[in-house]
Design a protein around this motif. Structure first.
Motif, PDB file in Angstrom:
ATOM      1  N   MET A  55      34.462  42.798 -27.312  1.00 26.90           N
ATOM      2  CA  MET A  55      35.191  41.899 -27.709  1.00 26.90           C
ATOM      3  C   MET A  55      36.521  42.167 -26.519  1.00 26.90           C
ATOM      4  O   MET A  55      37.054  41.232 -26.101  1.00 26.90           O
ATOM      5  CB  MET A  55      35.851  42.026 -29.131  1.00 26.90           C
TER       6      MET A  55
ATOM      7  N   SER B 133      27.486  35.467 -33.320  1.00 23.32           N
ATOM      8  CA  SER B 133      28.772  35.566 -32.635  1.00 23.32           C
ATOM      9  C   SER B 133      29.533  34.298 -32.214  1.00 23.32           C
ATOM     10  O   SER B 133      28.870  33.587 -31.536  1.00 23.32           O
ATOM     11  CB  SER B 133      28.651  36.686 -31.521  1.00 23.32           C
TER      12      SER B 133
ATOM     13  N   TRP C  81      31.713  34.004 -29.875  1.00 24.53           N
ATOM     14  CA  TRP C  81      32.566  34.424 -28.729  1.00 24.53           C
ATOM     15  C   TRP C  81      33.148  33.423 -27.930  1.00 24.53           C
ATOM     16  O   TRP C  81      34.201  33.401 -27.115  1.00 24.53           O
ATOM     17  CB  TRP C  81      31.706  35.291 -27.842  1.00 24.53           C
TER      18      TRP C  81
END
Ligand SMILES: N[C@@H](CCC(=O)N[C@@H](CS)C(=O)NCC(=O)O)C(=O)O
Length: 196
Positions: free
Chosen positions: A127, A165, A167
């Motif tokens: 991250m 995820s 992201w």
């Protein structure tokens, strides 16, 4: 030349995409290998037992995707821009690949020996890295280069292994980068298999 690859390996995918993009497909024969099966042909070419590995016609073997990528670019006459921004991006992208693959390796261990410490540590690194790259990539004007490709391959691998995820949220430059690469024939020709 022979390029030993695995279709699930993001490092292999980077090299495969470059073979397409650089117009080298007629010169490179792909050989699929499963590194965790200790394939003798792979081990003979690469004592590290890892993919990708590029074997030249004279038998010289190139291990490490970054080295193979440089070699392919030179062989194609260096058509892609290569400056320190691109190299920094590539290095971060390689590190991101290392973290995502390491997290995957930890997660597929038997439950009793999985380490939550390592999974969480990899996750935090991933991250932090993509936040840094989101900033770097905002200033990018040449997406067809090794740095952006390495990033795109890493992000696509995240979608493949961690579809849960999110992201993309808050990272529009990265989302746009992957979208642009996914529209290219080189990316379309090299997806990871749906069933692994
Ligand atoms: N730093 C290497 C990493 C290559 C790598 O770790 N490949 C994985 C597949 S994604 C592999 O072959 N793993 C087998 C093993 O580590 O034994 C590169 O950039 O080529």
């Amino acid at each position: 030349m022979k390029l030993i690859i695995s279709t699930t390996s993001p490092y292999s995918r980077k090299c495969r995409v470059m073979v397409h993009e650089l117009g080298l497909a007629d010169e490179v024969e792909e050989l699929e290998s499963h590194p965790f099966d200790d394939d003798p042909a792979l081990i003979q070419a690469n004592p590290l037992g890892r993919v990708p590995c590029l074997v030249l016609d004279d038998g010289q073997a190139f291990t490490e995707s970054a080295l193979i990528a440089d070699y392919l670019c030179e062989r194609a006459g260096e058509p892609w821009p290569r400056d320190w921004t691109d190299r920094r991006l590539e290095a971060l992208g390689n590190g991101l690949l290392d973290l995502t693959v390491a997290r995957r390796v930890e997660m597929v261990r038997d439950e009793g020996i999985q380490s939550d410490f390592w999974i969480q540590r990899r996750e935090r690194g991933i991250m932090r890295a993509i936040d840094e790259i989101e900033t770097l990539i905002g200033h990018l004007d040449a997406p067809l280069a090794q740095g952006p490709l390495t990033m795109a391959v890493a992000l696509s691998y995240m979608d493949f292994r961690y579809p849960e995820s999110d992201w993309r949220s808050g990272r529009p430059h990265l989302a746009a980068l992957l979208e642009a690469w996914e529209a290219r024939p080189s990316f379309k020709a090299t997806p990871p298999p749906a069933d692994s």
